[in-house]
Design a protein around this motif. Structure first.
Motif, PDB file in Angstrom:
ATOM      1  N   ILE A  74      -8.790  84.902  63.178  1.00 39.78           N
ATOM      2  CA  ILE A  74     -10.424  84.892  63.832  1.00 39.78           C
ATOM      3  C   ILE A  74     -10.472  85.656  64.316  1.00 39.78           C
ATOM      4  N   LYS A  75     -11.711  86.945  64.412  1.00 41.10           N
ATOM      5  CA  LYS A  75     -11.840  86.875  66.086  1.00 41.10           C
ATOM      6  C   LYS A  75     -13.167  86.128  66.732  1.00 41.10           C
ATOM      7  N   PHE A  76     -12.992  85.697  67.610  1.00 42.63           N
ATOM      8  CA  PHE A  76     -13.799  84.610  67.847  1.00 42.63           C
ATOM      9  C   PHE A  76     -15.257  85.282  68.824  1.00 42.63           C
ATOM     10  N   SER A  77     -15.681  84.430  67.705  1.00 40.62           N
ATOM     11  CA  SER A  77     -17.879  85.100  68.806  1.00 40.62           C
ATOM     12  C   SER A  77     -18.579  84.501  69.131  1.00 40.62           C
ATOM     13  N   HIS A  78     -19.855  84.602  68.378  1.00 41.60           N
ATOM     14  CA  HIS A  78     -20.740  84.230  68.748  1.00 41.60           C
ATOM     15  C   HIS A  78     -21.772  83.711  67.734  1.00 41.60           C
ATOM     16  N   GLU A  79     -20.703  84.477  66.435  1.00 32.95           N
ATOM     17  CA  GLU A  79     -21.250  84.243  65.011  1.00 32.95           C
ATOM     18  C   GLU A  79     -20.729  83.321  64.067  1.00 32.95           C
ATOM     19  N   SER A  80     -19.373  83.000  64.871  1.00 32.27           N
ATOM     20  CA  SER A  80     -18.449  82.112  64.462  1.00 32.27           C
ATOM     21  C   SER A  80     -19.043  80.267  64.229  1.00 32.27           C
ATOM     22  N   GLN A  81     -18.175  80.012  63.597  1.00 29.72           N
ATOM     23  CA  GLN A  81     -18.569  78.379  63.179  1.00 29.72           C
ATOM     24  C   GLN A  81     -18.528  77.893  64.323  1.00 29.72           C
ATOM     25  N   LEU A  82     -19.075  76.645  64.304  1.00 27.12           N
ATOM     26  CA  LEU A  82     -19.111  75.451  65.737  1.00 27.12           C
ATOM     27  C   LEU A  82     -19.068  73.978  65.393  1.00 27.12           C
ATOM     28  N   ASN A  83     -18.609  73.226  65.872  1.00 27.95           N
ATOM     29  CA  ASN A  83     -18.747  72.393  65.441  1.00 27.95           C
ATOM     30  C   ASN A  83     -19.471  71.217  66.338  1.00 27.95           C
ATOM     31  N   PHE A  84     -20.444  72.253  67.246  1.00 30.42           N
ATOM     32  CA  PHE A  84     -21.776  71.583  68.010  1.00 30.42           C
ATOM     33  C   PHE A  84     -22.517  71.818  67.239  1.00 30.42           C
ATOM     34  N   ILE A  85     -24.368  71.078  68.049  1.00 33.26           N
ATOM     35  CA  ILE A  85     -25.370  72.316  67.851  1.00 33.26           C
ATOM     36  C   ILE A  85     -26.075  72.441  69.209  1.00 33.26           C
ATOM     37  N   ASN A  86     -25.832  74.289  68.893  1.00 30.48           N
ATOM     38  CA  ASN A  86     -26.728  74.679  70.406  1.00 30.48           C
ATOM     39  C   ASN A  86     -27.559  74.712  70.622  1.00 30.48           C
ATOM     40  N   THR A  87     -28.104  74.854  71.589  1.00 34.62           N
ATOM     41  CA  THR A  87     -29.492  74.487  71.960  1.00 34.62           C
ATOM     42  C   THR A  87     -29.884  75.552  72.924  1.00 34.62           C
ATOM     43  N   TYR A  88     -28.816  76.256  73.234  1.00 34.56           N
ATOM     44  CA  TYR A  88     -29.584  77.234  74.514  1.00 34.56           C
ATOM     45  C   TYR A  88     -29.963  78.064  74.361  1.00 34.56           C
ATOM     46  N   THR A  89     -30.855  78.583  74.355  1.00 37.02           N
ATOM     47  CA  THR A  89     -31.993  79.414  74.125  1.00 37.02           C
ATOM     48  C   THR A  89     -31.609  80.802  74.378  1.00 37.02           C
ATOM     49  N   THR A  90     -30.213  80.964  75.112  1.00 38.49           N
ATOM     50  CA  THR A  90     -30.523  82.409  74.932  1.00 38.49           C
ATOM     51  C   THR A  90     -28.610  81.933  74.506  1.00 38.49           C
ATOM     52  N   PRO A  91     -28.577  81.877  73.316  1.00 36.44           N
ATOM     53  CA  PRO A  91     -27.209  81.945  72.349  1.00 36.44           C
ATOM     54  C   PRO A  91     -25.797  82.726  72.856  1.00 36.44           C
ATOM     55  N   ALA A 105     -14.412  69.481  73.663  1.00 36.79           N
ATOM     56  CA  ALA A 105     -15.459  68.381  74.328  1.00 36.79           C
ATOM     57  C   ALA A 105     -15.426  68.077  72.987  1.00 36.79           C
ATOM     58  N   SER A 106     -15.903  68.466  71.919  1.00 41.78           N
ATOM     59  CA  SER A 106     -16.624  67.770  70.564  1.00 41.78           C
ATOM     60  C   SER A 106     -15.642  66.916  70.148  1.00 41.78           C
ATOM     61  N   GLY A 107     -14.039  68.326  70.131  1.00 43.54           N
ATOM     62  CA  GLY A 107     -13.154  67.809  69.412  1.00 43.54           C
ATOM     63  C   GLY A 107     -12.762  66.428  69.861  1.00 43.54           C
ATOM     64  N   GLU A 108     -12.384  66.938  70.921  1.00 47.76           N
ATOM     65  CA  GLU A 108     -11.436  65.330  71.522  1.00 47.76           C
ATOM     66  C   GLU A 108     -12.308  63.918  72.135  1.00 47.76           C
ATOM     67  N   PHE A 109     -13.638  64.315  71.684  1.00 43.49           N
ATOM     68  CA  PHE A 109     -14.125  62.856  72.662  1.00 43.49           C
ATOM     69  C   PHE A 109     -15.570  62.811  71.490  1.00 43.49           C
ATOM     70  N   PRO A 110     -15.419  62.580  70.459  1.00 45.20           N
ATOM     71  CA  PRO A 110     -16.765  63.058  69.562  1.00 45.20           C
ATOM     72  C   PRO A 110     -17.306  61.193  69.541  1.00 45.20           C
ATOM     73  N   LYS A 111     -18.593  61.545  69.319  1.00 46.24           N
ATOM     74  CA  LYS A 111     -20.150  60.915  69.304  1.00 46.24           C
ATOM     75  C   LYS A 111     -20.511  60.555  71.205  1.00 46.24           C
ATOM     76  N   SER A 112     -19.335  61.115  71.979  1.00 52.69           N
ATOM     77  CA  SER A 112     -19.956  61.307  73.301  1.00 52.69           C
ATOM     78  C   SER A 112     -20.719  61.568  74.370  1.00 52.69           C
ATOM     79  N   ASN A 113     -20.758  61.387  74.928  1.00 52.47           N
ATOM     80  CA  ASN A 113     -21.278  62.395  76.152  1.00 52.47           C
ATOM     81  C   ASN A 113     -20.412  62.397  77.753  1.00 52.47           C
ATOM     82  N   VAL A 114     -20.867  64.202  76.735  1.00 53.77           N
ATOM     83  CA  VAL A 114     -19.395  65.114  77.637  1.00 53.77           C
ATOM     84  C   VAL A 114     -20.058  66.268  78.758  1.00 53.77           C
TER      85      VAL A 114
END
Length: 244
Positions: A74-91, A105-114
């Motif tokens: 798997i070549k990691f890119s900006h098109e890769s599937q993620l486990n969080f919602i990205n609201t960055y305005t210039t992703p 952070a999403s995987g290690e501390f689910p449902k937490s502010n990190v």
């Protein structure tokens, strides 16, 4: 098992994960990557099946082809599937290293502010809330960058390369004054950012990682979770998401 290939500007890291467990981590020069990966593939203790490549340096097409001939890559890119919602305005401009840290952070501390603080060449601050929504963060110069800036943009200040962990706040030589100034300013900066987030999010988990985490962790007054392998865990999480 999963193979993580994280290629930085000067060195690379290889990691082997069995599910979520880190089994092996190596740091090596770019020219040694292919030989070391071949050794890992041939190692009977590892049953490597999947691999992910993340590179902040130049592309390595030969290495990618070599890996693809042995493993599912798997070549990691900006098109890769993620486990969080990205609201960055210039992703598309968001660094892949920062994306991987937020994935960890999403995987290690689910449902937490990190708040993830990565103390490397630059110091990055990235925040994900309890609803798995990534908001963004901040970027500032790291330890060595601050030393180089003072030397480059002044006429007489020396180039300092040795960082110090010092509780003193008075330097009695120019070298010591620069070392204390850089170290203390970063500690104050990190604590200041944490305080800002705590004002809005009382239930906050703070993760400190990156190459200089060990130097800074004991001098941060706020409670933090310090770890050297957070980026690798994030890359492994992204590999898991994209290999299924």
């Amino acid at each position: 098992m999963n193979l993580i290939v994280d290629i930085g500007n000067s060195q690379a890291k290889l990691a082997v994960f069995n599910a979520d467990e880190l089994i092996l981590k190596l740091t090596l020069d770019h020219q040694d990557l292919e030989d070391q990966i071949q050794d890992l593939i041939n190692n009977p203790d590892f049953h490597l099946q999947n691999a992910i490549i993340s590179s902040t340096a130049k592309p390595f097409p030969k290495l990618e082809d070599f890996l693809a001939s042995h493993l599912k890559v798997i070549k990691f890119s900006h098109e890769s599937q993620l486990n969080f919602i990205n609201t960055y305005t210039t992703p598309a401009t968001l660094g892949l290293d920062r994306i991987a840290l937020v994935a960890a952070a999403s995987g290690e501390f689910p449902k937490s502010n990190v708040l993830v603080i990565d103390a490397g060449s630059c110091i990055t601050y990235d925040f994900i809330d309890q609803n798995s929504k990534y908001h963004g963060g901040a970027i500032s110069p790291g330890l060595q960058m601050r030393f180089k800036a003072m030397h480059t943009f002044t006429g007489k200040l020396p180039l300092i390369t040795e960082s110090v962990q010092d509780s003193n706040y008075i330097g009695k030589s120019t070298k010591k004054a620069m070392q204390i100034g850089v170290f203390k300013s970063i500690c104050y900066e990190i604590d200041g950012y944490i305080d800002d987030y705590l004002a809005d999010y009382e239930d906050l988990t703070v993760v400190l990682t990156g190459g200089d985490y060990y130097l800074l962790s004991a001098s941060i007054k706020n409670s933090i979770f310090a770890t050297p392998n957070f980026l690798l865990k994030g890359l492994n999480k992204i590999l898991q998401l994209n290999s299924n």
